[in-house]
Every structure is written in structure tokens, then in C-alpha cells.
Design an enzyme around this catalytic site. Structure first.
Site, PDB file in Angstrom:
ATOM      1  N   ALA A 322      81.940  69.637  14.388  1.00  0.00           N
ATOM      2  CA  ALA A 322      81.623  70.619  13.499  1.00  0.00           C
ATOM      3  C   ALA A 322      80.163  70.913  13.735  1.00  0.00           C
ATOM      4  O   ALA A 322      79.299  70.187  13.794  1.00  0.00           O
ATOM      5  CB  ALA A 322      81.903  70.481  12.032  1.00  0.00           C
ATOM      6  N   LEU A 323      79.694  72.118  14.037  1.00  0.00           N
ATOM      7  CA  LEU A 323      78.490  72.619  14.345  1.00  0.00           C
ATOM      8  C   LEU A 323      77.842  73.251  13.048  1.00  0.00           C
ATOM      9  O   LEU A 323      78.534  74.349  12.479  1.00  0.00           O
ATOM     10  CB  LEU A 323      78.254  73.523  15.397  1.00  0.00           C
ATOM     11  CG  LEU A 323      78.647  72.984  16.778  1.00  0.00           C
ATOM     12  CD1 LEU A 323      78.639  73.914  17.846  1.00  0.00           C
ATOM     13  CD2 LEU A 323      77.723  71.654  17.127  1.00  0.00           C
ATOM     14  N   ASP A 324      76.627  72.985  12.566  1.00  0.00           N
ATOM     15  CA  ASP A 324      76.110  73.724  11.112  1.00  0.00           C
ATOM     16  C   ASP A 324      75.682  75.013  11.364  1.00  0.00           C
ATOM     17  O   ASP A 324      75.454  75.517  10.475  1.00  0.00           O
ATOM     18  CB  ASP A 324      75.114  72.897  10.900  1.00  0.00           C
ATOM     19  CG  ASP A 324      74.032  72.525  11.299  1.00  0.00           C
ATOM     20  OD1 ASP A 324      73.997  72.935  12.680  1.00  0.00           O
ATOM     21  OD2 ASP A 324      73.059  72.195  10.568  1.00  0.00           O
ATOM     22  N   LYS A 325      75.559  75.630  12.613  1.00  0.00           N
ATOM     23  CA  LYS A 325      75.050  76.715  12.796  1.00  0.00           C
ATOM     24  C   LYS A 325      75.118  77.311  14.217  1.00  0.00           C
ATOM     25  O   LYS A 325      75.486  76.658  15.248  1.00  0.00           O
ATOM     26  CB  LYS A 325      73.393  76.960  12.718  1.00  0.00           C
ATOM     27  CG  LYS A 325      72.663  75.735  13.547  1.00  0.00           C
ATOM     28  CD  LYS A 325      71.253  75.533  13.300  1.00  0.00           C
ATOM     29  CE  LYS A 325      70.627  74.417  13.923  1.00  0.00           C
ATOM     30  NZ  LYS A 325      71.091  73.024  13.254  1.00  0.00           N
ATOM     31  N   THR A 328      73.045  76.885  17.625  1.00  0.00           N
ATOM     32  CA  THR A 328      73.308  75.703  18.688  1.00  0.00           C
ATOM     33  C   THR A 328      74.112  75.923  20.118  1.00  0.00           C
ATOM     34  O   THR A 328      73.729  75.417  20.947  1.00  0.00           O
ATOM     35  CB  THR A 328      73.960  74.566  17.940  1.00  0.00           C
ATOM     36  OG1 THR A 328      73.364  74.318  16.769  1.00  0.00           O
ATOM     37  CG2 THR A 328      73.918  73.513  18.670  1.00  0.00           C
TER      38      THR A 328
END
Length: 415
Positions: A322-325, A328
Site C-alpha cells: 500500500a502506497l500512502d500517496k 511515490t
């Protein structure tokens, strides 16, 4: 021995006795040169009753070398079918274990290279205002509370708080977010980030080891010295494995003494030594460092630094990332992908007309999104002067009346 015809040719040309002496001369420097480190650490661990991998390497290679030495010096003491030497086994085991440690050092070297890249993010000098004078001083000479001046396009030398001016700062090296962040009075800035087209003055609040960049570098250094859990598991297994191997070797020796016949002592010694040689953990000593080298080396090439060996190991069990933004995984700068025109618009070539108006409105802005709109409108001629109220009113005719009425209720016309 990797090529049997060569082995048999050497036996016939040189003779088994001379060949054994030749292998002794080749194996001894390995056993008591590079292999001496296993004696130091392995014996110390054995004395403290906490045997480790070094202890097992020491026992296995010493048993192989000592037995081979006895066969070479006094072959008549051994049955004709058991006069084999294992010099190559002891030398190869030591070489493989040290090769694993070399791979581990190479992996750390790649992390160090990435760390040097981080160090290069900090500029060598800073423009500091002290009193009425502005001086260019080495970054190490910047003190807490100094006023640091940053011009367009410069890297920030230290951490601080903006006191005057405003600009957009590229903080992707710290956050991974590609869109620059607006910095104005009261905002915190980080050393190593890149200023945009504006200029500002900030007060130094973090210098030297207290900088965020310095903390990141320390984190990478800690990751280099940390051991992944699998290595700790291997050491714990070996702590129980060594006494077990010694017990099995002893049982083997006693069993062959009882049933070995006339050559009972020789057979007992041969088979006990075989147990010790087979138990030597060259696979465990080689596999973990190689896997660390491949994983961390490939990650460093792709710009990923692991904070600890545990993180690298646990990544193998990850099912979802999971990427928070979104920044990236973007291209690094915003761009216009679609233009939607209201149905009420009757302007010919509405999308391009809207882009031209938007680009003209953003002509004096420094915001990254303004630059993206200008790039999208680049194929069309752009009016660099901001559009007038009349041109906007003409362009947005369908919504003009409602906008004017809503603005009039607030007591002013906002366009």
C-alpha cells in the site's frame, strides 16, 4: 576432482603420495591463514558454552585437515581402502564461508554508496546573514539561530523555519511526493530539499547531526550493522546443533570400535571424522549473505533503502503493498491529462480556448500546477498578460450571469 579424467591423470603421473603432499602444501595456507579467524571466534564461543557457526566450521575443517594430515604422514596406519585425503574439503568450506562474508561486505558497500549519495544532497556552503552582512560559510559553520538565505534553484543547507519570503520547495527526497510544497513564513524546511523559483530566508533550527538528512544517514548505517532474523535463527540452531553433532560423532566412534573388527580404531576414526565434515554448515554460511547481497543490491539500484535486515526478510511474505500517496509512483511532475468543457459553451475549439485562458491566468504563478497548465497549452499561442474581466465574461458566457449575481450579493464583483 571437478574433472575426473584430470584427477586420474594426476594420480598416474605424479603418484598418490606426492599428490597428497602437494594438496597439503596448498591447503595449509588456507587452513591457517584466512581460516585462522574461525579458530579465534569458534574456540572462544566453545569456551563460553555458546557454540556458533564459527565453531562448527572450526570443528569440521579441523577434522578433515587433521585426518588428511595423518593419512599423508603415516598412510600405513590406515586400511588400503581408506587412505583418502580431504584437504580440498577443508579448503573449499573455508573459501565458501569467506565468500559469503565477502558478498555480505559487497552488499554493505552498495548501501554505503547509497549513503554517500544522500550525503551529496547537502550543499557544501550556505549564505548566512549575521548582523548587516551576508556571508558564504561552510555548512558545518552554520549555527542554531542563524538566518540562512536561499535563492532560486538552490538546495537548502540545514533544517529551519521560514521567516521571510515564500517559494515552492521540492521535498521528494524526503517524502517521495513529487509536487513541490509551498513554504512561507512559519513553515518548516528541511536540509537537502530543493528550492523552486522563489527566494526566502529561514532561521536554522537543525544543524549537523540534528538534521533530518543526518538522521536518515544514521538509519542506513544502523541497517548495515543489523542482522536479519534468519541469521539469528541460524545461530540459535547451531547452538543446539553443535552439541548434537559432537554427540553423534562420539556415538559413531564408539559403535565402530565395537563392530569394526581388526581395524576398529581406524574405521571408528574415519567415520567420526566423516560426521564432522558433513555437518560443516557451508550452505548456511553462504546462502544468507548471498540473499542479502542480491536483495539489497537490486533495491539500491532502484532507489530503495532498507532500514533493517528484518524489513528485507519480511518483504518476502508481503501480499499487498500500500502506497500512502500517488506522488511515490508518478513521473515526478504534474501534467494535464484531460480538459472538460461545460456543455453550455459554444466556443469553437473549446478545449484549446479554455487551456489558453487558463495558461494566461497562470502566467505569473510559480505553482507546479500552473507550470503543468502552461506546458499543456504550449502548442497554442499563449497570451502572457492575465485575461481581463471582459475576456473572461465573454469566454464563460453561460455562467456569467449567475457568477455576477452571487458576487453582487457578497458586496463585490470577483469575476
Amino acid at each position: 576432482m571437478l574433472y575426473p579424467p584430470l584427477h586420474h591423470w594426476l594420480l598416474g603421473a605424479v603418484g598418490e603420495g606426492r599428490l597428497n603432499w602437494l594438496m597439503l602444501l596448498l591447503a595449509a595456507p588456507v587452513q591457517f591463514g584466512p581460516g585462522l579467524r574461525f579458530y579465534r571466534t569458534g574456540w572462544a564461543a566453545l569456551r563460553h558454552r555458546s557454540p556458533d557457526m564459527n565453531t562448527l566450521v572450526m570443528l569440521g575443517t579441523s577434522a578433515a585437515f587433521a585426518y588428511s594430515l595423518a593419512v599423508t604422514l603415516a598412510p600405513q596406519l590406515f586400511p588400503a581402502g581408506s587412505r583418502h585425503v580431504y584437504f580440498e574439503a577443508s579448503a573449499v568450506v573455508i573459501t565458501l564461508i569467506l565468500l559469503g562474508k565477502l558478498f555480505e561486505a559487497i552488499a554493505k558497500g552498495r548501501s554505503s554508496e547509497a549513503m554517500r549519495t544522500l550525503l551529496q544532497l547537502q550543499p557544501a556552503t550556505a549564505r548566512v546573514q549575521r548582523g548587516a552582512q551576508v556571508q558564504e560559510v561552510p555548512v558545518d559553520a552554520v549555527r542554531l539561530g542563524d538566518l540562512v538565505l536561499v535563492r532560486s534553484g538552490e538546495r537548502l543547507p540545514v533544517d529551519g523555519e521560514v521567516v521571510e519570503g515564500r517559494s515552492y520547495v521540492d521535498e521528494s527526497m524526503l517524502s517521495g511526493e513529487s509536487v513541490p510544497v509551498l513554504k512561507e513564513s512559519g513553515a518548516n524546511v528541511t536540509g537537502g530539499t530543493v528550492n523552486g523559483t522563489g527566494a526566502f530566508t529561514f532561521r536554522a533550527t537543525g544543524v549537523g547531526a540534528d538534521m533530518a538528512l543526518s538522521r536518515i544517514i544514521r538509519m542506513v548505517e544502523d541497517a548495515q550493522s543489523s542482522r536479519p532474523p534468519i541469521q539469528g535463527l541460524a545461530d540459535r540452531v547451531v547452538a543446539d546443533f553443535v552439541p548434537l553433532v559432537l554427540a553423534i560423532a562420539l556415538v559413531t566412534f564408539l559403535a565402530w570400535l565395537l563392530v569394526g573388527g581388526e581395524a576398529a580404531l581406524t574405521n571408528a576414526l574415519i567415520h567420526a571424522v566423516a560426521v564432522l565434515i558433513i555437518a560443516c554448515p557451508c550452505a548456511m554460511g553462504l546462502a544468507t549473505p548471498v540473499s542479502i547481497m542480491v536483495g539489497s543490491g537490486r533495491a539500491a539500484q532502484m532507489g530503495v533503502l532498507f532500514r533493517s535486515g528484518a524489513a528485507l526478510e519480511e518483504l518476502g511474505e508481503a501480499q499487498v503493498v500500500a502506497l500512502d500517496k500517488t506522488g511515490t509512483v508518478t513521473q515526478g511532475q504534474p501534467e494535464v491529462t484531460d480538459v472538460f468543457v461545460d456543455r453550455g459553451w459554444s466556443v469553437v475549439d473549446g478545449e484549446q480556448h479554455l487551456l489558453r485562458l487558463a495558461a494566461a491566468a497562470e502566467a505569473s504563478s510559480e505553482h507546479p500546477l500552473a507550470r503543468a497548465i502552461e506546458r499543456a497549452a504550449a502548442p497554442s499561442p499563449i497570451t502572457r498578460q492575465p485575461p481581463s474581466r471582459r475576456s473572461l465574461a465573454t469566454a464563460f458566457a453561460p455562467s456569467w450571469t449567475a457568477t455576477r449575481l452571487r458576487s453582487a450579493r457578497r458586496g463585490s464583483w470577483r469575476g
